[in-house]
Design a protein around this motif. Structure first.
Motif, PDB file in Angstrom:
ATOM      1  N   THR A 149       6.587   2.383   1.721  1.00 30.97           N
ATOM      2  CA  THR A 149       5.583   3.256   2.339  1.00 30.97           C
ATOM      3  C   THR A 149       5.183   4.395   1.403  1.00 30.97           C
ATOM      4  N   SER A 260       8.394  -1.429   8.635  1.00 29.63           N
ATOM      5  CA  SER A 260       7.979  -0.054   8.871  1.00 29.63           C
ATOM      6  C   SER A 260       9.108   0.726   9.539  1.00 29.63           C
ATOM      7  N   ASN A 318      -0.774  -3.295  12.414  1.00 34.51           N
ATOM      8  CA  ASN A 318       0.018  -2.109  12.108  1.00 34.51           C
ATOM      9  C   ASN A 318      -0.728  -1.219  11.115  1.00 34.51           C
ATOM     10  N   HIS A 320       0.133   0.311   8.588  1.00 32.42           N
ATOM     11  CA  HIS A 320       0.458   0.171   7.159  1.00 32.42           C
ATOM     12  C   HIS A 320      -0.527  -0.761   6.454  1.00 32.42           C
ATOM     13  N   CYS A 321      -1.215  -1.618   7.212  1.00 26.90           N
ATOM     14  CA  CYS A 321      -2.185  -2.535   6.606  1.00 26.90           C
ATOM     15  C   CYS A 321      -3.331  -1.790   5.928  1.00 26.90           C
ATOM     16  N   ASP A 323      -3.195   0.394   3.750  1.00 22.02           N
ATOM     17  CA  ASP A 323      -2.911   0.556   2.327  1.00 22.02           C
ATOM     18  C   ASP A 323      -2.830  -0.776   1.587  1.00 22.02           C
ATOM     19  N   HIS A 382       0.162   2.081  15.510  1.00 23.04           N
ATOM     20  CA  HIS A 382       1.554   2.306  15.143  1.00 23.04           C
ATOM     21  C   HIS A 382       2.512   1.528  16.046  1.00 23.04           C
ATOM     22  N   VAL A 386       4.629  -4.899  12.264  1.00 23.83           N
ATOM     23  CA  VAL A 386       3.974  -5.198  10.993  1.00 23.83           C
ATOM     24  C   VAL A 386       3.445  -6.625  10.894  1.00 23.83           C
TER      25      VAL A 386
END
Length: 469
Positions: A149, A260, A318, A320-321, A323, A382, A386
């Protein structure tokens, strides 16, 4: 910080042996080797691969090792760089959520170069491969979730240690030498998610393979380094965002489906080795788009392929996708691999996402694709795990179609997995070397356990008529 992690990973590397591997682990190892070969050959003709070949050819060196899909022969350090680049060129190689990233790409690129160089047997290659993946996965779990992350490309950073472990295994290092190799490679492990969608992403896989080989060869020649680089208060985990979870890397294989979260939320897996939790790719796009693609394929089936009936599409993934694979308006085929909107549009249109040639600028720029992409909205959440995607397709007539998919579960039926991987292999390899050579290469890989050395297989991977200019 605990002072046992570095020697523990060194001991794991040393203790793994072909004879003690369960049959299922050997099967998955052969499958991963076959898949790696297929995607590397298919990726060997990319423009940026030719750029690397020209540079390495000009640099020269002992012509000892094969470069995949080329006539060029190079020293093992350079061959590992070139072949790691090829194997990740299409972003179609296997993944592992424990790293999180691509497990086989750097490890096999390193192991194959060194094994060819020193004349290792097929069994020695497989045990080195298993050891390298085991080290990568254990270190990946130990450094979750902060390392990834923070923006590090774990395939490159964590993969460097796996490549180093595989090389050390082939060179039959003692525990002290393996620990020193980890110390050297820690100073060379690098890679950033910021370059995803460019040729630097596959370059980082090649760098990891090359760094692993060079580090071990330096130690073999007496190079020294700290022997506690994974435990030192200023060592690799402490400085790269992963110094608090080392104990998790020493436990039984874990199914880390949601990286995550801390590994404490993961589950012990029914596996003897992490290699058994390998996830193979059947879409030539970033793995974080695969659940969305599967949802789109289900939705396409339900509407009979009538994309003109679609009013809008929303995809929950999620956060984080954002990035990794959320390029909103990709400008080229490589960027399309890292665009959820493009991946969903391609799948809804029936474009064969399992065929790398179909992830093309022509398909991306087609009016029908652009119009459909404009109707796709990516929602970053959130509370969505993931590997999960949730899709809602709203039709013009007011009907709603809802789909969900989780891409984190490995196949347990290895016979069925072999069938799928065989189809992928021949689809990728036959256009490059021809059907007859592809069949012979497939046979050689399937019989790798009985090979006294891997020379014949590596010879099958070269293309003598492909010259660099």
């Amino acid at each position: 910080m605990n002072s046992a992690f570095t020697p523990a990973l060194a001991a794991i590397t040393q203790e793994i042996s072909y004879g003690s591997l369960p049959p299922d682990v050997k099967t998955v190892a052969r499958q991963a080797l076959m898949d790696w070969v297929g995607v590397a050959l298919a990726g060997s003709n990319e423009d940026f691969v030719h750029s690397m070949a020209r540079v390495l050819s000009a640099q020269g060196g002992a012509a000892k090792c094969t470069t995949i899909g080329h006539a060029l022969r190079l020293p093992s350090v350079s061959a590992a760089l070139m072949n790691g680049l090829c194997s990740h060129a299409l972003d179609y190689d296997d993944v592992h959520f424990a790293i999180p990233g691509h497990a086989s790409a750097p490890v096999l690129a390193a192991a194959l170069a060194v094994a060819e160089d020193i004349g290792s047997s097929g069994r020695e290659l497989l045990e080195a491969f298993v050891a390298g993946v085991e080290v990568s996965c254990r270190l990946g779990i130990a450094m979750a979730p902060t390392h990834y992350t923070m923006g590090f490309h774990a395939t490159a950073t964590i993969g460097s240690f796996g490549a180093a472990a595989a090389t050390a295994k082939l060179l039959k290092f003692n525990l002290e030498q393996i620990q020193s190799t980890f110390g050297v490679v820690a100073t060379r492990a690098a890679g950033l998610k910021a370059v995803f969608g460019t040729s630097c992403k596959p370059l980082q896989a090649g760098n990891a393979a090359s760094a692993g080989v060079l580090s071990a060869l330096l130690v073999q020649q007496g190079f020294d380094s700290t022997k506690d680089v994974l435990d030192h208060r200023l060592g690799f985990p402490a400085t790269h965002g992963g110094g608090n979870n080392l104990q998790y890397g020493l436990e039984a294989p874990r199914s880390v489906s949601d990286f995550s979260l801390s590994p404490e939320f993961s589950k012990e897996a029914d596996a003897a080795f992490h290699l058994q939790l390998t996830l193979f790719k059947y879409h030539a796009t970033c793995y974080e788009t695969h659940s969305a693609i599967e949802c789109a394929l289900k939705a396409r089936s339900r509407i009979g392929g009538r994309v003109d009936a679609i009013h809008s599409v929303s995809v929950e993934v999620n956060a984080h996708c954002d990035d990794i694979c959320n390029i909103q308006d990709p400008n080229n085929a490589f960027e399309a691999k890292f665009s959820l909107r493009a991946a969903v549009a391609f799948a809804l249109l029936g474009i064969a996402t399992g065929d790398p040639t179909q992830i093309s600028e022509a398909n991306l720029n087609a009016e029908v694709a652009k119009n459909l992409m404009a109707r796709v909205t990516v929602i970053l959440c959130h509370d969505v795990p993931v590997p999960v995607a949730r899709m809602r397709v709203e039709l013009i007539d007011g009907t709603s179609i809802v789909e969900e998919n989780d891409s984190s579960v490995p196949m347990t039926d290895l016979v069925a997995q072999q069938y799928k991987l065989d189809r992928k292999f021949f689809a990728l390899v036959s256009p490059v070397i021809g059907t007859d050579r592809a069949k012979e290469l497939h046979r050689q890989i399937g019989n790798i356990d009985n090979s006294k050395n891997i020379t014949d297989m590596m010879t099958s991977l070269s293309l003598q008529d492909r010259k660099e200019t």
